[in-house]
Each structure stands twice: as C-alpha cells, then as structure tokens.
Design a protein around this motif. Structure first.
Motif, PDB file in Angstrom:
ATOM      1  N   ALA A 161       0.830  -1.211   0.000  1.00 51.54           N
ATOM      2  CA  ALA A 161       0.000   0.000   0.000  1.00 51.54           C
ATOM      3  C   ALA A 161       0.858   1.253   0.000  1.00 51.54           C
ATOM      4  O   ALA A 161       0.591   2.218  -0.733  1.00 51.54           O
ATOM      5  N   ARG A 162       1.915   1.251   0.794  1.00 51.44           N
ATOM      6  CA  ARG A 162       2.787   2.428   0.851  1.00 51.44           C
ATOM      7  C   ARG A 162       3.522   2.612  -0.468  1.00 51.44           C
ATOM      8  O   ARG A 162       3.699   3.732  -0.952  1.00 51.44           O
ATOM      9  N   ALA A 163       3.978   1.497  -1.058  1.00 51.33           N
ATOM     10  CA  ALA A 163       4.670   1.582  -2.341  1.00 51.33           C
ATOM     11  C   ALA A 163       3.750   2.143  -3.418  1.00 51.33           C
ATOM     12  O   ALA A 163       4.168   2.975  -4.235  1.00 51.33           O
ATOM     13  N   MET A 164       2.492   1.709  -3.432  1.00 50.21           N
ATOM     14  CA  MET A 164       1.544   2.206  -4.422  1.00 50.21           C
ATOM     15  C   MET A 164       1.252   3.684  -4.208  1.00 50.21           C
ATOM     16  O   MET A 164       1.098   4.446  -5.158  1.00 50.21           O
ATOM     17  N   ALA A 165       1.174   4.104  -2.947  1.00 49.08           N
ATOM     18  CA  ALA A 165       0.930   5.517  -2.662  1.00 49.08           C
ATOM     19  C   ALA A 165       2.090   6.373  -3.157  1.00 49.08           C
ATOM     20  O   ALA A 165       1.894   7.431  -3.757  1.00 49.08           O
ATOM     21  N   GLN A 166       3.312   5.908  -2.914  1.00 44.38           N
ATOM     22  CA  GLN A 166       4.478   6.655  -3.378  1.00 44.38           C
ATOM     23  C   GLN A 166       4.545   6.665  -4.895  1.00 44.38           C
ATOM     24  O   GLN A 166       4.866   7.689  -5.510  1.00 44.38           O
ATOM     25  N   LEU A 167       4.213   5.532  -5.497  1.00 41.80           N
ATOM     26  CA  LEU A 167       4.212   5.448  -6.956  1.00 41.80           C
ATOM     27  C   LEU A 167       3.221   6.421  -7.561  1.00 41.80           C
ATOM     28  O   LEU A 167       3.551   7.166  -8.493  1.00 41.80           O
ATOM     29  N   SER A 168       1.998   6.439  -7.050  1.00 40.37           N
ATOM     30  CA  SER A 168       0.978   7.323  -7.609  1.00 40.37           C
ATOM     31  C   SER A 168       1.366   8.786  -7.428  1.00 40.37           C
ATOM     32  O   SER A 168       1.143   9.615  -8.316  1.00 40.37           O
ATOM     33  N   TRP A 169       1.978   9.126  -6.288  1.00 42.34           N
ATOM     34  CA  TRP A 169       2.382  10.514  -6.054  1.00 42.34           C
ATOM     35  C   TRP A 169       3.494  10.934  -6.997  1.00 42.34           C
ATOM     36  O   TRP A 169       3.455  12.020  -7.584  1.00 42.34           O
ATOM     37  N   ARG A 170       4.492  10.074  -7.169  1.00 37.05           N
ATOM     38  CA  ARG A 170       5.610  10.415  -8.051  1.00 37.05           C
ATOM     39  C   ARG A 170       5.145  10.567  -9.496  1.00 37.05           C
ATOM     40  O   ARG A 170       5.562  11.494 -10.201  1.00 37.05           O
ATOM     41  N   LEU A 171       4.274   9.679  -9.932  1.00 35.04           N
ATOM     42  CA  LEU A 171       3.791   9.758 -11.310  1.00 35.04           C
ATOM     43  C   LEU A 171       2.845  10.945 -11.497  1.00 35.04           C
ATOM     44  O   LEU A 171       2.829  11.562 -12.566  1.00 35.04           O
ATOM     45  N   ALA A 172       2.052  11.257 -10.476  1.00 36.40           N
ATOM     46  CA  ALA A 172       1.164  12.416 -10.573  1.00 36.40           C
ATOM     47  C   ALA A 172       1.974  13.695 -10.721  1.00 36.40           C
ATOM     48  O   ALA A 172       1.635  14.581 -11.507  1.00 36.40           O
ATOM     49  N   ARG A 173       3.064  13.795  -9.988  1.00 38.35           N
ATOM     50  CA  ARG A 173       3.927  14.970 -10.116  1.00 38.35           C
ATOM     51  C   ARG A 173       4.546  15.024 -11.507  1.00 38.35           C
ATOM     52  O   ARG A 173       4.657  16.091 -12.120  1.00 38.35           O
ATOM     53  N   MET A 174       4.946  13.879 -12.034  1.00 41.39           N
ATOM     54  CA  MET A 174       5.534  13.835 -13.374  1.00 41.39           C
ATOM     55  C   MET A 174       4.533  14.274 -14.421  1.00 41.39           C
ATOM     56  O   MET A 174       4.876  14.981 -15.377  1.00 41.39           O
ATOM     57  N   ALA A 175       3.289  13.851 -14.261  1.00 38.36           N
ATOM     58  CA  ALA A 175       2.251  14.178 -15.238  1.00 38.36           C
ATOM     59  C   ALA A 175       1.715  15.592 -15.072  1.00 38.36           C
ATOM     60  O   ALA A 175       0.940  16.059 -15.892  1.00 38.36           O
ATOM     61  N   GLY A 176       2.096  16.264 -13.989  1.00 38.54           N
ATOM     62  CA  GLY A 176       1.629  17.622 -13.781  1.00 38.54           C
ATOM     63  C   GLY A 176       0.344  17.712 -12.989  1.00 38.54           C
ATOM     64  O   GLY A 176      -0.224  18.787 -12.853  1.00 38.54           O
ATOM     65  N   VAL A 177      -0.141  16.610 -12.472  1.00 37.08           N
ATOM     66  CA  VAL A 177      -1.371  16.631 -11.681  1.00 37.08           C
ATOM     67  C   VAL A 177      -0.958  16.820 -10.230  1.00 37.08           C
ATOM     68  O   VAL A 177      -0.937  15.875  -9.441  1.00 37.08           O
ATOM     69  N   ARG A 178      -0.621  18.043  -9.867  1.00 35.18           N
ATOM     70  CA  ARG A 178      -0.087  18.296  -8.535  1.00 35.18           C
ATOM     71  C   ARG A 178      -1.180  18.494  -7.494  1.00 35.18           C
ATOM     72  O   ARG A 178      -0.941  18.317  -6.308  1.00 35.18           O
ATOM     73  N   ALA A 179      -2.359  18.889  -7.935  1.00 32.22           N
ATOM     74  CA  ALA A 179      -3.438  19.126  -6.972  1.00 32.22           C
ATOM     75  C   ALA A 179      -4.034  17.784  -6.578  1.00 32.22           C
ATOM     76  O   ALA A 179      -4.649  17.099  -7.378  1.00 32.22           O
ATOM     77  N   VAL A 180      -3.856  17.416  -5.321  1.00 30.82           N
ATOM     78  CA  VAL A 180      -4.341  16.120  -4.856  1.00 30.82           C
ATOM     79  C   VAL A 180      -5.848  16.012  -5.016  1.00 30.82           C
ATOM     80  O   VAL A 180      -6.387  14.955  -5.330  1.00 30.82           O
ATOM     81  N   ARG A 181      -6.546  17.136  -4.846  1.00 34.59           N
ATOM     82  CA  ARG A 181      -8.007  17.077  -4.958  1.00 34.59           C
ATOM     83  C   ARG A 181      -8.444  16.718  -6.373  1.00 34.59           C
ATOM     84  O   ARG A 181      -9.508  16.133  -6.569  1.00 34.59           O
ATOM     85  N   LYS A 182      -7.614  17.058  -7.393  1.00 38.72           N
ATOM     86  CA  LYS A 182      -7.972  16.690  -8.756  1.00 38.72           C
ATOM     87  C   LYS A 182      -7.881  15.183  -8.942  1.00 38.72           C
ATOM     88  O   LYS A 182      -8.744  14.556  -9.549  1.00 38.72           O
ATOM     89  N   VAL A 183      -6.810  14.592  -8.412  1.00 33.74           N
ATOM     90  CA  VAL A 183      -6.659  13.150  -8.520  1.00 33.74           C
ATOM     91  C   VAL A 183      -7.762  12.455  -7.749  1.00 33.74           C
ATOM     92  O   VAL A 183      -8.345  11.473  -8.203  1.00 33.74           O
ATOM     93  N   ALA A 184      -8.063  12.968  -6.551  1.00 32.24           N
ATOM     94  CA  ALA A 184      -9.122  12.363  -5.743  1.00 32.24           C
ATOM     95  C   ALA A 184     -10.471  12.493  -6.435  1.00 32.24           C
ATOM     96  O   ALA A 184     -11.283  11.558  -6.430  1.00 32.24           O
ATOM     97  N   ALA A 185     -10.722  13.644  -7.044  1.00 31.10           N
ATOM     98  CA  ALA A 185     -12.008  13.843  -7.707  1.00 31.10           C
ATOM     99  C   ALA A 185     -12.169  12.908  -8.893  1.00 31.10           C
ATOM    100  O   ALA A 185     -13.281  12.474  -9.209  1.00 31.10           O
ATOM    101  N   LYS A 186     -11.070  12.570  -9.532  1.00 31.28           N
ATOM    102  CA  LYS A 186     -11.148  11.637 -10.652  1.00 31.28           C
ATOM    103  C   LYS A 186     -11.591  10.254 -10.202  1.00 31.28           C
ATOM    104  O   LYS A 186     -12.020   9.428 -11.007  1.00 31.28           O
ATOM    105  N   ALA A 187     -11.460   9.990  -8.895  1.00 32.71           N
ATOM    106  CA  ALA A 187     -11.873   8.692  -8.372  1.00 32.71           C
ATOM    107  C   ALA A 187     -13.364   8.648  -8.059  1.00 32.71           C
ATOM    108  O   ALA A 187     -13.881   7.605  -7.710  1.00 32.71           O
TER     109      ALA A 187
END
Length: 231
Positions: A161-187
């Motif tokens: 779970a921790r590895a997946m959380a770190q993975l999603s955060w690192r990739l979100a930053r790479m893709a430019g999706v820095r606003a956590v609420r945007k990623v959460a809203a997509k869910a």
C-alpha cells in the motif's frame, strides 16, 4: 507505411519495475519511453514528411499534439469511470502519453528522439527535475537499479500500500497533476469521467507548450498566413 499513432499504455514490464522501485518511477518511465517510443517517433516523423512534404514543421507538431491530447482525454475518461484504481493507473498512462508526445515533437523539429539525452529532457519538461544535471544523476541511479531486481530495489519493509501511494504521487507529479483534490475527484464515479478527460487534456497541452518552446529552432519561420484575395 502507416503514419497513425496507435494508442499504447505503458508496457507491463515497466509497470512492474515502477511498482518495485516507486522512488525512481519517473526515471524508469523516461528510460523506457526513449528505448521503446524513440524509434517509433523518428519513423512517424519521417513518414509524415513524406506524406506531407509541403507541410510546415509547426503543422506536423500540431498533428502530434492533437493526437496525443485525444489519447489523454480517452484514457482519462475511461479510468475516471472505474474509481480510485483507475485514477492511479491513469497518472501512469498520462505520464506515458506526455512522454510519447515529447519524443514525437523532438522528431518533428529534427531532434533525435532515440538518444539518452531525451530521457533527461523528459524529466525536465515534465518538471520532475529542475535542471538537466539532477535529471541525469537520477537517471543513472535508476538505470543501475533496473538490473538489481524487484526484491532488492524495493525499500526494505515498505508495504504494498505504501509503495503504491508513493508510486501514484511520483507519477502524478511527473504528469503535472499536482493538486491532490484533482486526482481524488477523478476517483469519484461519473464525475471522474468528465474531470479525468479535462485534467489529462490540460496536462498534455502544458507539456506540449514546453516541448515546442525547447525543440523549435529559433530560426524557423512562422507558419505562412494565407494571402487575402485582391480587391
């Protein structure tokens, strides 16, 4: 020879590598993109020039942007429909789509998309690193860890779970999706479909502007405007 850019997700082997070594996920993605997509981008640019010999390079660039923006919208809408797991997968797909676009734009403007320097460009253009020196150092570490194996590369004691959380955060930053609420809203089901498509489209546009600014030769003339008919 086909000149269409086929839809493509990150290869399964890359996904496993990033899951095993989430700290260097962007670097692994950049290395894989240059190896896998670089030759395809070069072939696409050559084929497009043959098919449209009179088209201005800026016109070819816009064809690439339009195509990958569509890919981003499609993946954003699709993964937005399946909740949080889709949101995590989507940031990986979006970062991959952006990387593909950057390499195609490099090829359009006569820059070799197959050489290692393009991986450095990807990390800087996607703002994973501020400068090429830091990007090159991180790429060197990631390249070495590719040969270590998943069991050794994984941080000791890190849960899945921790590895997946770190993975999603690192990739979100790479893709430019820095606003956590945007990623959460997509869910959020249904709302995530519309928002996912919009977020991905905007992120693709952002990296396209930066890539064109970097790769477009300063001496290249502007796209000629059509002449007005004589009165």
């Amino acid at each position: 020879m086909t000149v269409e850019v086929a839809a493509e997700s990150p290869p399964a082997g890359l996904w496993e590598t990033m899951r095993a070594d989430p700290q260097y996920a962007p670097e692994h993605l950049a290395l894989a993109a240059v190896r896998r997509i670089g030759p395809q981008a070069a072939q696409w640019a050559r084929a497009m020039r043959e098919r449209h010999p009179s088209m201005h390079p800026d016109g070819l660039a816009q064809l690439a942007v339009q195509r990958f923006r569509w890919h981003g919208r499609l993946s954003g809408a699709a993964t937005g429909a399946i909740g949080l797991p889709g949101a995590v997968l989507d940031v990986a797909g979006l970062a991959w789509t952006q990387s593909r676009l950057v390499l195609h734009l490099a090829a359009v403007y006569g820059i070799d998309p197959t050489v290692p320097d393009r991986a450095t460009d990807l990390l800087v253009l996607q703002r994973v690193h501020k400068a090429g020196e830091g990007a090159r150092a991180a790429l060197g570490v990631a390249a070495g860890r590719e040969h270590i194996g998943a069991a050794v590369a994984r941080v000791a004691g890190m849960s899945t779970a921790r590895a997946m959380a770190q993975l999603s955060w690192r990739l979100a930053r790479m893709a430019g999706v820095r606003a956590v609420r945007k990623v959460a809203a997509k869910a959020v089901p249904f709302a995530g479909i519309v928002l996912g498509a919009w977020v991905n489209s905007s992120a693709v546009n952002d990296v396209a502007r930066r890539a064109i600014a970097q790769y477009r030769p300063p001496e290249l003339t502007a796209v000629p405007l059509p002449r007005s008919p004589s009165a």
